[in-house]
Motif scaffolding. Structure first.
Motif, mmCIF file in Angstrom:
data_model
loop_
_atom_site.group_PDB
_atom_site.id
_atom_site.type_symbol
_atom_site.label_atom_id
_atom_site.label_comp_id
_atom_site.label_asym_id
_atom_site.label_seq_id
_atom_site.Cartn_x
_atom_site.Cartn_y
_atom_site.Cartn_z
ATOM 1 N N ARG A 1 36.846 36.816 35.112
ATOM 2 C CA ARG A 1 38.282 37.309 36.037
ATOM 3 C C ARG A 1 39.478 36.929 35.257
ATOM 4 N NH1 ARG A 1 36.643 40.972 39.521
ATOM 5 N NH2 ARG A 1 38.496 42.217 40.267
ATOM 6 N N THR B 1 29.358 37.718 44.660
ATOM 7 C CA THR B 1 28.447 37.735 44.304
ATOM 8 C C THR B 1 28.583 37.284 43.127
ATOM 9 O OG1 THR B 1 27.453 39.937 43.746
ATOM 10 C CG2 THR B 1 26.732 38.001 45.803
ATOM 11 N N VAL C 1 31.356 32.662 39.784
ATOM 12 C CA VAL C 1 31.895 31.178 39.909
ATOM 13 C C VAL C 1 31.132 31.276 41.561
ATOM 14 C CG1 VAL C 1 33.132 29.959 41.665
ATOM 15 C CG2 VAL C 1 33.919 30.870 39.699
ATOM 16 N N SER D 1 28.487 39.657 50.219
ATOM 17 C CA SER D 1 28.588 40.664 49.564
ATOM 18 C C SER D 1 28.877 41.473 49.657
ATOM 19 C CB SER D 1 27.454 40.846 48.740
ATOM 20 O OG SER D 1 27.840 42.192 47.781
ATOM 21 N N SER D 2 29.581 42.786 49.224
ATOM 22 C CA SER D 2 29.912 43.758 49.653
ATOM 23 C C SER D 2 28.864 44.786 49.108
ATOM 24 C CB SER D 2 30.536 44.581 48.369
ATOM 25 O OG SER D 2 30.520 44.735 47.368
ATOM 26 N N LYS E 1 23.038 43.522 46.280
ATOM 27 C CA LYS E 1 23.512 42.332 45.670
ATOM 28 C C LYS E 1 22.955 41.338 46.764
ATOM 29 C CE LYS E 1 26.906 43.868 42.514
ATOM 30 N NZ LYS E 1 28.411 43.824 42.631
ATOM 31 N N TYR F 1 30.458 41.497 53.696
ATOM 32 C CA TYR F 1 31.299 42.117 54.221
ATOM 33 C C TYR F 1 32.366 43.016 54.545
ATOM 34 C CZ TYR F 1 33.428 41.742 49.378
ATOM 35 O OH TYR F 1 33.389 42.485 48.627
ATOM 36 N N VAL G 1 41.326 23.271 42.287
ATOM 37 C CA VAL G 1 40.246 23.319 41.405
ATOM 38 C C VAL G 1 40.457 24.069 40.351
ATOM 39 C CG1 VAL G 1 37.767 23.309 40.209
ATOM 40 C CG2 VAL G 1 38.491 22.825 42.714
ATOM 41 N N VAL H 1 38.125 24.285 36.814
ATOM 42 C CA VAL H 1 37.403 24.400 35.619
ATOM 43 C C VAL H 1 37.712 22.650 36.283
ATOM 44 C CG1 VAL H 1 36.832 24.766 33.301
ATOM 45 C CG2 VAL H 1 38.992 26.074 34.613
ATOM 46 N N HIS I 1 28.624 44.500 38.749
ATOM 47 C CA HIS I 1 27.759 42.771 38.072
ATOM 48 C C HIS I 1 27.707 41.946 39.190
ATOM 49 C CE1 HIS I 1 32.043 41.081 38.075
ATOM 50 N NE2 HIS I 1 31.225 39.536 38.004
HETATM 51 N N1 LIG Z 1 40.974 27.830 39.231
HETATM 52 C C1 LIG Z 1 40.320 27.814 39.186
HETATM 53 O O1 LIG Z 1 39.273 27.197 37.583
HETATM 54 C C2 LIG Z 1 39.323 29.028 38.017
HETATM 55 C C3 LIG Z 1 37.617 29.085 37.615
HETATM 56 C C4 LIG Z 1 37.262 30.710 37.457
HETATM 57 C C5 LIG Z 1 37.797 31.719 38.425
HETATM 58 N N2 LIG Z 1 38.761 31.962 38.975
HETATM 59 C C6 LIG Z 1 39.444 33.256 39.983
HETATM 60 O O2 LIG Z 1 37.609 33.140 41.214
HETATM 61 C C7 LIG Z 1 37.442 33.438 41.124
HETATM 62 C C8 LIG Z 1 36.407 34.676 40.763
HETATM 63 O O3 LIG Z 1 36.003 34.583 40.038
HETATM 64 P P1 LIG Z 1 35.347 35.085 38.912
HETATM 65 O O4 LIG Z 1 35.277 34.798 37.484
HETATM 66 O O5 LIG Z 1 33.720 34.698 39.609
HETATM 67 O O6 LIG Z 1 35.291 36.829 39.046
HETATM 68 P P2 LIG Z 1 34.119 37.731 39.026
HETATM 69 O O7 LIG Z 1 32.747 37.897 38.203
HETATM 70 O O8 LIG Z 1 34.789 38.726 38.645
HETATM 71 O O9 LIG Z 1 33.537 37.784 41.398
HETATM 72 C C9 LIG Z 1 33.743 39.847 41.486
HETATM 73 C C10 LIG Z 1 32.969 39.760 42.951
HETATM 74 O O10 LIG Z 1 34.081 38.412 43.387
HETATM 75 C C11 LIG Z 1 33.484 40.060 44.820
HETATM 76 N N3 LIG Z 1 34.799 40.112 45.441
HETATM 77 C C12 LIG Z 1 35.736 40.536 45.110
HETATM 78 N N4 LIG Z 1 36.859 40.852 46.336
HETATM 79 C C13 LIG Z 1 36.731 39.825 47.268
HETATM 80 C C14 LIG Z 1 36.520 39.751 48.410
HETATM 81 N N5 LIG Z 1 37.914 40.585 48.749
HETATM 82 N N6 LIG Z 1 35.825 39.711 49.089
HETATM 83 C C15 LIG Z 1 34.632 38.192 48.778
HETATM 84 N N7 LIG Z 1 33.915 38.811 47.688
HETATM 85 C C16 LIG Z 1 34.862 39.292 46.757
HETATM 86 C C17 LIG Z 1 32.604 40.711 44.190
HETATM 87 O O11 LIG Z 1 31.189 40.565 45.214
HETATM 88 P P3 LIG Z 1 30.557 41.357 45.155
HETATM 89 O O12 LIG Z 1 29.973 42.712 44.313
HETATM 90 O O13 LIG Z 1 28.970 40.900 45.682
HETATM 91 O O14 LIG Z 1 30.866 42.262 47.259
HETATM 92 C C18 LIG Z 1 33.027 41.116 42.982
HETATM 93 O O15 LIG Z 1 32.243 41.674 42.196
HETATM 94 C C19 LIG Z 1 39.032 35.091 40.094
HETATM 95 O O16 LIG Z 1 39.761 34.574 41.250
HETATM 96 C C20 LIG Z 1 38.987 33.779 39.684
HETATM 97 O O17 LIG Z 1 40.789 34.076 38.881
HETATM 98 C C21 LIG Z 1 39.523 29.731 39.461
#
Ligand SMILES: NC(=O)c1ccc[n+]([C@@H]2O[C@H](COP(=O)([O-])OP(=O)(O)OC[C@H]3O[C@@H](n4cnc5c(N)ncnc54)[C@H](OP(=O)(O)O)[C@@H]3O)[C@@H](O)[C@H]2O)c1
Length: 377
Positions: A82, A210, A213, A232-233, A237, A252, A324, A326, A369
């Protein structure tokens, strides 16, 4: 599951327009990837500010060489997080530099080593670490300044040079495309659950959505004998999540008070772990689903920053909260050992060719995805 994706319109919303434009010598015929390592130049994507937006362009640059302590890697696959979409859309706080090579995550093979390299040989299969210089121990400002695809150049390049400290051997049972998904999302989920969370068999784990992470969190928790509950929405999925080992699932979107169902699924006691990725839409509800001695790994804010955390219950419940970011190379290697032991294969939702990198970003923005999106080189 891999989707067969044709060429798409390469325009993203919120002003981040992608243009697959060749710059410099890239207007000449490009080298075939199979022979790229003999070519004097390589292709890579770069982010270029243009008219107030960032554009993704293909550039042709001199083939890099490995200096002392460095390794030349022929990148075979990269994957999106993301953060990569955020960087393209907003510069991730405006910090990204003109010409930055995007994407933190990638895997490939070693094609040359510089003087003094001891950890790798030509032909080794490797992945880059998210932070190019965080081997172990505490994170620091110096480590933060080595985040690939943000602070320094990333992996969306036919070849990269890395200090040997910033690479790991990839698990033998994984393809390059699978291994390319590990450096950011998988290591983050691993640390949230195990390094900081101390996950035990039988623990209940809440995973939000989903995305990358959360699906890694699901696979890791299930393999460890814990009981992952995922939201998930999409019911479709959620059905896939059950196949991947989910103990419980909640939509959700159709159940806005989903935290009650999560609590019920945990037998009323509440979950012991949360990988908190949702931000303002999820944090308050996740806290309501949390049981005694529960751990929240603060990871992301997909719906925007969560704002103030209601801490009133923390003392009574013994709540633990860890931010956290990474993890280190040591964390990555510990996780790889676990992946190998449990033969865990990352969930690759779609694979795009190098020339269609923009379509990979577009798929992530649409949130269609489940798991990870890969670009093959
Ligand atoms: N701190 C760190 O080290 C770190 C590392 C990696 C990622 N992150 C952060 O973690 C988050 C997730 O990253 P990612 O790469 O896994 O993202 P991603 O693959 O783009 O995840 C997208 C999915 O999250 C779900 N989602 C979106 N909005 C939501 C909400 N309001 N409530 C619940 N689920 C929701 C949806 O799932 P459904 O389609 O199933 O609804 C969507 O398809 C991002 O904010 C990213 O910046 C942080």
């Amino acid at each position: 599951m891999q989707r067969d994706l044709g060429r798409r319109r390469v325009v993203l919303s919120r002003g981040a327009v992608l243009v697959l434009a060749a710059v410099g010598a890239a207007t000449a015929p490009t080298p075939h990837l199979a022979t790229a390592q003999q070519q004097p130049t390589i292709r890579q994507y770069q982010l270029r500010p243009e008219g107030g937006a960032l554009r993704l362009v293909i550039a042709e640059v001199p083939r890099p060489t490995a200096g002392p302590g460095e390794v030349l890697v022929r990148v075979r696959a990269t994957s999106l997080n993301r953060r990569d979409l955020s960087i393209l859309q907003s510069g991730y706080g405006g910090g990204s530099r003109d010409g930055l090579v995007p994407l933190s995550d990638g895997a490939g093979e070693v094609v040359a080593i510089g003087p003094g390299v001891t950890r790798f040989r030509v032909g080794d299969r490797v992945a880059g670490t998210f932070f190019a210089r965080w081997v172990d121990g505490r994170r620091s400002a110096e480590v933060n300044a080595t985040a690939r695809g943000g602070s320094i150049d990333g992996m969306l390049s036919e070849m990269i040079v890395s200090h040997e400290d910033g690479l790991v051997h990839i698990p033998e049972h994984l393809t390059f495309e699978e291994a390319a998904t590990l450096p950011c999302a998988a290591v983050t989920a691993w640390n949230g659950l195990f390094t900081y969370g101390g996950l035990e068999p039988g623990d209940y784990v809440l995973l939000e959505g989903t995305g990358g992470v959360s699906v890694f969190g699901l696979q890791l928790a299930a393999a460890a004998g814990a009981r992952p509950i995922i939201t998930s929405s999409s019911d479709e999925k959620l059905a896939r999540a059950r196949e991947l080992g989910a103990f419980g699932t909640v939509n959700y979107r159709t159940d806005p008070e989903w935290q009650r169902e999560v609590r019920a699924l945990s037998g009323g006691e509440g979950v012991q772990h949360v990988l908190e990725v949702g931000g303002q839409d999820t944090l308050g509800k996740a806290l309501q689903a949390l049981g005694y001695q529960g751990h929240i790994a603060m990871i992301g804010a997909l719906s925007g920053p969560a704002g103030a955390m209601p801490t009133g219950s923390f003392v009574g419940l013994g709540t633990r909260v860890t931010g956290v970011y990474v993890g280190s190379r040591a964390d990555f290697e510990a996780m790889n050992a676990f992946l190998g032991e449990h033969r865990i294969r990352p969930v690759v939702d779609a694979v795009f060719p190098f020339e269609e990198a923009a379509a990979a970003y577009e798929l992530m923005e649409r949130e269609e995805h489940l798991g990870k999106i890969v670009i093959r080189l």
